[in-house]
Design a protein around this motif. Structure first.
Motif, PDB file in Angstrom:
ATOM      1  N   TYR A  28       9.260  -0.219   5.195  1.00  0.00           N
ATOM      2  CA  TYR A  28       9.297   0.942   4.311  1.00  0.00           C
ATOM      3  C   TYR A  28      10.752   1.362   4.136  1.00  0.00           C
ATOM      4  O   TYR A  28      11.625   1.034   4.941  1.00  0.00           O
ATOM      5  N   SER A  29      11.019   2.094   3.055  1.00  0.00           N
ATOM      6  CA  SER A  29      12.367   2.599   2.782  1.00  0.00           C
ATOM      7  C   SER A  29      12.266   3.887   1.984  1.00  0.00           C
ATOM      8  O   SER A  29      11.470   3.978   1.032  1.00  0.00           O
ATOM      9  N   LYS A  30      13.068   4.879   2.343  1.00  0.00           N
ATOM     10  CA  LYS A  30      13.056   6.149   1.615  1.00  0.00           C
ATOM     11  C   LYS A  30      13.589   5.973   0.195  1.00  0.00           C
ATOM     12  O   LYS A  30      13.366   6.824  -0.682  1.00  0.00           O
ATOM     13  N   GLU A  31      14.303   4.854  -0.042  1.00  0.00           N
ATOM     14  CA  GLU A  31      14.872   4.592  -1.369  1.00  0.00           C
ATOM     15  C   GLU A  31      13.855   3.976  -2.330  1.00  0.00           C
ATOM     16  O   GLU A  31      14.099   3.911  -3.532  1.00  0.00           O
ATOM     17  N   VAL A  32      12.736   3.493  -1.792  1.00  0.00           N
ATOM     18  CA  VAL A  32      11.747   2.791  -2.633  1.00  0.00           C
ATOM     19  C   VAL A  32      10.382   3.435  -2.400  1.00  0.00           C
ATOM     20  O   VAL A  32       9.724   3.184  -1.385  1.00  0.00           O
ATOM     21  N   ALA A  33       9.963   4.243  -3.347  1.00  0.00           N
ATOM     22  CA  ALA A  33       8.699   4.969  -3.191  1.00  0.00           C
ATOM     23  C   ALA A  33       7.498   4.036  -3.225  1.00  0.00           C
ATOM     24  O   ALA A  33       6.539   4.212  -2.465  1.00  0.00           O
ATOM     25  N   PHE A  34       7.554   3.055  -4.106  1.00  0.00           N
ATOM     26  CA  PHE A  34       6.436   2.112  -4.240  1.00  0.00           C
ATOM     27  C   PHE A  34       6.971   0.681  -4.252  1.00  0.00           C
ATOM     28  O   PHE A  34       7.221   0.121  -5.328  1.00  0.00           O
ATOM     29  N   PRO A  35       7.168   0.101  -3.084  1.00  0.00           N
ATOM     30  CA  PRO A  35       7.722  -1.262  -3.021  1.00  0.00           C
ATOM     31  C   PRO A  35       6.788  -2.294  -3.653  1.00  0.00           C
ATOM     32  O   PRO A  35       5.561  -2.209  -3.516  1.00  0.00           O
TER      33      PRO A  35
ATOM     34  N   ILE B  40       0.856  -1.186   0.000  1.00  0.00           N
ATOM     35  CA  ILE B  40       0.000   0.000   0.000  1.00  0.00           C
ATOM     36  C   ILE B  40       0.894   1.238   0.000  1.00  0.00           C
ATOM     37  O   ILE B  40       1.569   1.536   1.002  1.00  0.00           O
ATOM     38  N   GLY B  41       0.917   1.961  -1.120  1.00  0.00           N
ATOM     39  CA  GLY B  41       1.743   3.156  -1.196  1.00  0.00           C
ATOM     40  C   GLY B  41       3.204   2.842  -0.967  1.00  0.00           C
ATOM     41  O   GLY B  41       3.787   2.012  -1.671  1.00  0.00           O
ATOM     42  N   ASP B  42       3.799   3.515   0.034  1.00  0.00           N
ATOM     43  CA  ASP B  42       5.219   3.305   0.296  1.00  0.00           C
ATOM     44  C   ASP B  42       5.471   2.251   1.370  1.00  0.00           C
ATOM     45  O   ASP B  42       6.587   2.119   1.858  1.00  0.00           O
TER      46      ASP B  42
ATOM     47  N   VAL C 166      13.417  -4.181   0.814  1.00  0.00           N
ATOM     48  CA  VAL C 166      12.312  -3.997  -0.133  1.00  0.00           C
ATOM     49  C   VAL C 166      12.878  -3.571  -1.476  1.00  0.00           C
ATOM     50  O   VAL C 166      13.986  -3.048  -1.577  1.00  0.00           O
ATOM     51  N   ALA C 167      12.088  -3.822  -2.527  1.00  0.00           N
ATOM     52  CA  ALA C 167      12.487  -3.434  -3.884  1.00  0.00           C
ATOM     53  C   ALA C 167      11.265  -2.948  -4.636  1.00  0.00           C
ATOM     54  O   ALA C 167      10.126  -3.348  -4.352  1.00  0.00           O
ATOM     55  N   GLY C 168      11.514  -2.064  -5.623  1.00  0.00           N
ATOM     56  CA  GLY C 168      10.448  -1.602  -6.500  1.00  0.00           C
ATOM     57  C   GLY C 168      10.366  -2.472  -7.736  1.00  0.00           C
ATOM     58  O   GLY C 168      10.858  -3.607  -7.763  1.00  0.00           O
ATOM     59  N   GLU C 169       9.765  -1.920  -8.787  1.00  0.00           N
ATOM     60  CA  GLU C 169       9.625  -2.662 -10.038  1.00  0.00           C
ATOM     61  C   GLU C 169      10.973  -3.089 -10.611  1.00  0.00           C
ATOM     62  O   GLU C 169      11.073  -4.084 -11.329  1.00  0.00           O
TER      63      GLU C 169
END
Length: 550
Positions: free
Chosen positions: A493-500, A419-421, A466-469
């Motif tokens: 959550y991670s500031k490096e990944v906006a949408f995990p 959900i979101g970040d 966590v990782a994004g796309e």
């Protein structure tokens, strides 16, 4: 009277399984009449049956019996005494199951205790080739009691499992040791089960290719020559480690030459596919047992993508041969481990994932998590008591059903919501929530391991990522669930990944173990999506040290 014999697994002091049909079997001349009678401590007949030898083998079934001691068994003119009827478990796998009581941290204290723990052991004949010496050695095997001088060589994990089980069930527990260090699960299976699958068949085809054109005699000589050479090499290796404790494996091989373990593929090599099934396991089937405890997987780390299939097929093989489709299997998920000079191949991550898959998909197969019981730079953790006790708790909850599963099984990932970040994870066996435990020692060791490989561990590293796309992982911050949002949840959550889109925990061969359930068991490692496969055959440089010295 015609010649006959009773299988070597039957002897004085044996333990027979309570509350199940008791199988008694052996060998003999065709049509030899066999009469089997079981008596209680007062010499009163409990059960009797008879048969005749067919195709060189005989087998009879005796009626179920309750737990008791000082029984006797008569097979024609052979009588076995001091028989206990209780619980019987098979201890299978490789070197960490083989690891002897005398060599574990808790061993000396256990061995010094004069009080009988109500545990008995039988070890299957550990010879991997059937010649005359094989059968002679097998005839000399027997069940051992706590009075035996050989108790020091019992499986440490098997002993602690059985000791606690004897106390909790109130009856004698017998353990059948059927294990061999360094072995693949394929060594413990019948050929038919490997042949029927394209992936599993590779274990056979690799063996066939390596031995193509070689006679049995040539293969035996080749392996015997290797054994002589390897014995010398191993002794020299042991001296080096004794005199130079800090020596690296590369330095050892520089001084002594490359270690050739596990030797040439040969009909006599114990690590060959199906070999130990034929020479060990088949010799005790279908001795009536309650279930199996299993610690293996390290030696299949070069084919981790197919381990779930291999292990589940092996379970099916054993259950079929025991004619028990629900035979319980309690197995260890591999702990943290990595040798100092090796990069993190992450192959043990995939083996652990495969083991978790077997736990969730194979009926009556349960995983005991041991992530926190590994040892840096040593594939053989010397503390075995805790693991034996954890496996026994798994048995109490899942087999005997005298405890709750949520109290005895480690937390495992159930679902993930993105959900979101944020990533909200929910877990099984965690109704009471989680505890965070700082693991500075393992984190410092991981930093050291990565520096050797020229890598820096991020300062904000946690066991969560966590990782994004793009599937690039970054360390994740986390908070544990509350009564409001669910005690069995953890949010990342991670500031490096906006949408995990992906999350994972403890996705390394060795590293810190920080999250425990309130039942004091470590969170099982996981990833939320199996988007990548593992095809590399790279593995630890010291793969050889899979075996333990007797």
């Amino acid at each position: 009277m015609k010649d006959f014999s009773v299988a070597a697994v039957f002897s004085n002091h044996m333990v027979l399984q309570r509350n199940k049909i008791i199988n008694i079997f052996g060998y003999g001349e065709e049509d030899t009449f066999i009469s089997v009678s079981l008596y209680n401590s007062k010499n009163q007949l409990l059960s009797k049956n008879s048969t005749s030898v067919t195709n060189g083998r005989w087998e009879v079934q005796l009626e179920e019996q309750k737990e008791q001691e000082n029984c006797s068994l008569k097979v024609n003119d052979i009588t076995f005494t001091d028989i206990a009827i209780g619980e019987v478990w098979l201890a299978g796998g490789q070197s960490n199951m083989e690891f002897e009581l005398q060599n574990c941290v808790e061993g000396p204290a256990a061995l010094a205790d004069k009080k009988d723990p109500k545990v008995r052991f039988y070890y299957t004949n550990k010879i991997a080739w059937k010649d005359e010496s094989y059968y002679e050695a097998e005839r000399n095997t027997s069940w051992q009691t706590w009075d035996s001088e050989w108790k020091k060589a019992w499986s440490a994990v098997g002993f602690f499992f059985a000791k606690k089980l004897a106390k909790d069930t109130g009856c004698i527990v017998g353990v059948i040791g059927c294990n061999w260090g360094g072995t693949s699960a394929s060594a413990w299976m019948r050929k038919e089960y490997l042949e029927k699958d394209d992936d599993l068949r590779t274990y056979l085809t690799e063996q066939e290719e390596a031995t193509k054109g070689k006679s049995i005699e040539e293969q035996c000589k080749e392996y015997e020559d290797y054994e002589k050479e390897n014995d010398v090499w191993q002794k020299e290796c042991a001296k080096l480690y004794e005199t130079q404790p800090g020596i690296t494996w590369a330095q050892v091989e520089e001084k002594l030459g490359k270690c050739k373990w596990p030797g040439p593929k040969s009909c006599k090599n114990p690590y060959r596919p199906c070999g130990l099934y034929d020479c060990m396991l088949s010799r005790i089937i279908p001795y009536t047992i309650k279930g199996v405890i299993w610690y293996q997987g390290e030696s299949d780390d070069h084919k981790p993508a197919m381990y779930a299939k291999l292990f589940s097929t092996m379970i099916d093989n054993w259950r079929t041969d025991w004619k028990d489709n629900l035979l319980p299997f309690i197995f260890v998920q591999l702990p943290c481990h990595r040798y100092e000079q090796d990069k993190d191949f992450k192959h043990w991550c995939f083996i652990r994932e495969a083991q978790a898959k077997v736990h969730s998909t194979v009926k009556n197969a349960w995983m005991t998590v041991a992530l926190d019981l590994g040892k840096y730079n040593d594939i053989h953790p010397t503390q075995k008591e805790e693991l034996g006790y954890r496996m026994e708790n798994t048995a109490l909850a899942c087999v005997y059903q005298t405890k709750k599963e949520e109290d005895c099984l480690a937390p495992q990932l159930e679902s993930a919501i993105f959900i979101g970040d944020r990533v909200k994870l929910s877990f099984l066996n965690a109704k009471k929530g989680f505890v965070y435990k700082e693991d500075k020692k393992e984190k410092d060791e991981l930093i050291k391991l990565e520096k050797i490989q020229g890598n820096d561990l991020p300062e904000d590293f946690t066991a969560f990522e966590v990782a994004g796309e793009d599937k690039v992982y970054y360390p994740a911050k986390f908070y544990l669930g509350t009564k409001t949002d669910g005690l069995n949840t953890i949010t990342l959550y991670s500031k490096e990944v906006a949408f995990p889109k992906y999350a994972r925990y403890a996705w390394y061969n060795y590293g810190p173990v920080t999250i425990y359930g309130k039942n004091n068991l470590p969170l099982a490692p996981f990833r939320t999506d199996e988007y990548d496969s593992f095809t590399s055959t790279d593995h630890a440089a010291i793969q050889q040290v899979m075996t333990v010295n007797s």
